[in-house]
Scaffold this active site. Structure first.
Site, mmCIF file in Angstrom:
data_model
loop_
_atom_site.group_PDB
_atom_site.id
_atom_site.type_symbol
_atom_site.label_atom_id
_atom_site.label_comp_id
_atom_site.label_asym_id
_atom_site.label_seq_id
_atom_site.Cartn_x
_atom_site.Cartn_y
_atom_site.Cartn_z
ATOM 1 N N LYS A 131 0.803 -1.212 0.000
ATOM 2 C CA LYS A 131 0.000 0.000 0.000
ATOM 3 C C LYS A 131 0.842 1.270 0.000
ATOM 4 O O LYS A 131 0.323 2.360 -0.206
ATOM 5 C CB LYS A 131 -0.948 0.003 1.189
ATOM 6 C CG LYS A 131 -1.962 -1.133 1.119
ATOM 7 C CD LYS A 131 -2.984 -1.031 2.219
ATOM 8 C CE LYS A 131 -4.024 -2.117 2.116
ATOM 9 N NZ LYS A 131 -3.502 -3.443 2.523
HETATM 10 C C1 LIG Z 1 -4.367 -4.477 2.134
HETATM 11 C C2 LIG Z 1 -3.735 -5.797 2.107
HETATM 12 C C3 LIG Z 1 -4.268 -6.850 1.362
HETATM 13 C C4 LIG Z 1 -5.569 -6.722 0.606
HETATM 14 O O1 LIG Z 1 -5.517 -5.763 -0.427
HETATM 15 P P1 LIG Z 1 -6.883 -5.154 -1.012
HETATM 16 O O2 LIG Z 1 -6.431 -4.104 -1.975
HETATM 17 O O3 LIG Z 1 -7.629 -4.590 0.132
HETATM 18 O O4 LIG Z 1 -7.590 -6.270 -1.655
HETATM 19 C C5 LIG Z 1 -3.577 -8.040 1.346
HETATM 20 N N1 LIG Z 1 -2.445 -8.210 2.047
HETATM 21 C C6 LIG Z 1 -1.906 -7.223 2.777
HETATM 22 C C7 LIG Z 1 -0.670 -7.490 3.541
HETATM 23 C C8 LIG Z 1 -2.522 -5.986 2.829
HETATM 24 O O5 LIG Z 1 -1.993 -5.020 3.571
#
Ligand SMILES: *Cc1c(COP(=O)(O)O)cnc(C)c1O
Length: 432
Positions: free
Chosen positions: A96
């Site tokens: 993210k």
């Molecule tokens: C946010 C996250 C996900 C899921 O991603 P989405 O975009 O919400 O589907 C999976 N793994 C980790 C470690 C995350 O931080």
């Protein structure tokens, strides 16, 4: 429909719907044939120009992309036909980081352009990783204050210190509830006229286009790297461990822009709402279930509507036709905590590769579903050290903590306790 500026600054449309880009441009064939020789940041700049080029001048956009992508995003071979796309080399060790940093810079760009003096307040609900990425992406960015809402006792200690120890323009709010309560508080704040008159609010959840679209960069880069290794893009299956479906949605936007891969898999933990949609054509949101892969504990994925929109041609196709188009491109998987543990152990003993619980869902889905001749790539969405307590216990090892993660753990935790009642949250914001 709205211009990008409005979509980024407001986050959520007036009708509670999600903003979508008006049209999705295909990238030129020449770009795809050169991609395997290009650097990550230049691939990303090409993709970003197609998404954002009408609204941001190209020099600023290039600065923005280069500033965002100051870390690598390698493809690592785990075993024959299976690769890990390591998305955890950013500042908070989770994928993210890219979207968060990009959004912070884009928002700053628009604020400057407007000549605005009033602070913009970013609200973000997190089950762990979003909060840390957003808080770090926005840290110290002038003119913006961030409120991170997280469920008390439901995020890992390492995750928690990544957004509660920063200070400056970051306020952590510890909600006595679950993730869905945090998300509801944020959405309610958006819809509250009195609050919106009092302060300028926007969202940094993956409902914000500037947060989820940059994640498409990863997939172009992954295909470029696999091509450079001699694989055919048309053999590639991309598997994305999914919660709110922002990451896979970005990959699907990439596909619409011409990214020439074969198909996608959305891997879920026990929160199997999307999996059930694929099987039945019916979408039934559920309360979220707590699992080992907690960043995917989502019972009503907010980007589901975007996926439907993408494949229904803006609602022109029937729900049966839309479902049929989706299932011809995307398959699903759902795993219990037991299966996640088993997969982590098996992968570690067979290959030596340390999976985190989220990546484990992706790896297992490829192991089970990859067809002969296909090359599978799964997103390793977080560094295993972010879930150190769990990973150590499951694998019986002592995962090394990278220095930049250890640095967070030295800070002093500061957070504001909050009930899950919107009236309390509103009163708190009105007093700011
Ligand atoms: C946010 C996250 C996900 C899921 O991603 P989405 O975009 O919400 O589907 C999976 N793994 C980790 C470690 C995350 O931080």
């Amino acid at each position: 429909m709205a211009d990008l500026h409005k979509a980024v600054v407001k986050g959520l449309a007036e009708d509670r719907g999600l903003y979508m880009p008006e049209r999705i441009e295909k990238l030129p064939a020449e770009f795809f044939s050169n991609m395997s020789k290009m650097e990550f940041r230049d691939i990303a700049y090409n993709v970003a120009s197609a998404f954002f080029g009408d609204d941001v001048d190209l020099d600023s956009l290039q600065d923005l992309v280069y500033d965002t992508l100051q870390f690598p995003c390698p493809v690592v071979k785990v075993k024959e036909h299976i690769y890990s796309l390591e998305l955890f080399h950013g500042p908070t060790l989770a994928f993210k980081d890219v979207g968060a940093r990009f959004m912070a810079r884009l928002l700053q760009y628009f604020i400057k352009q407007e000549g605005r003096h009033e602070t913009v307040n970013v609200l973000v609900a997190t089950s762990g990783d979003t909060g840390s990425a957003v808080a770090n992406g926005f840290l110290g960015v002038e003119g913006i204050h961030v409120y991170v809402l997280y469920p008390k006792g439901k995020v890992s200690p390492i995750q928690e210190c990544q957004f509660t120890t920063l200070g400056q323009n970051i306020t952590a709010i510890e909600v006595d509830g679950v993730f869905d309560d945090c998300q509801r508080l944020v959405k309610s704040a958006f819809m509250d006229a009195e609050l919106n008159n009092h302060m300028k609010l926007t969202s940094a959840n993956s409902i914000n286009v500037a947060r989820f679209l940059p994640q498409a960069f990863y997939y172009f880069n992954a295909v470029a790297q696999l091509s450079a290794l001699g694989h055919q893009p048309s053999d590639i299956t991309i598997c994305v461990p999914s919660g709110n479906f922002g990451n896979i949605c970005a990959a699907l936007f990439g596909h619409q822009m011409g990214l020439p891969v074969k198909r996608f898999i959305a891997a879920n933990n026990a929160n199997d709402i999307f999996y059930n949609y694929l099987q039945t054509g019916v979408y039934t949101p559920q309360p979220s279930k707590q699992t080992l892969a907690n960043a995917m504990d989502v019972g009503d994925p907010s980007n589901f509507a975007r996926i439907i929109n993408l494949y229904s041609q803006n609602g022109q196709l029937s729900s049966e036709e839309t479902h049929q188009r989706i299932t011809s491109l995307i398959s699903g998987a759902t795993y219990s905590d037991e299966q996640i543990k088993e997969t982590m152990r098996q992968c570690y003993s067979e290959t030596g590769y340390i999976l985190d619980p989220h990546g484990a869902c992706g790896y297992r889905a490829l192991e089970e579903q990859l067809k002969p001749g296909e090359i599978g790539i799964f997103c390793e969405t977080a560094h295993p050290a972010k879930f150190k307590e769990k990973v150590d216990e499951i694998l019986g090892i002592d995962v090394e903590i990278p220095a930049r993660l250890a640095a967070f753990m030295k800070g002093q935790k500061q957070s504001v306790p909050m009930t899950k009642d919107f009236a309390d949250f509103k009163a708190f914001l009105l007093a700011q």
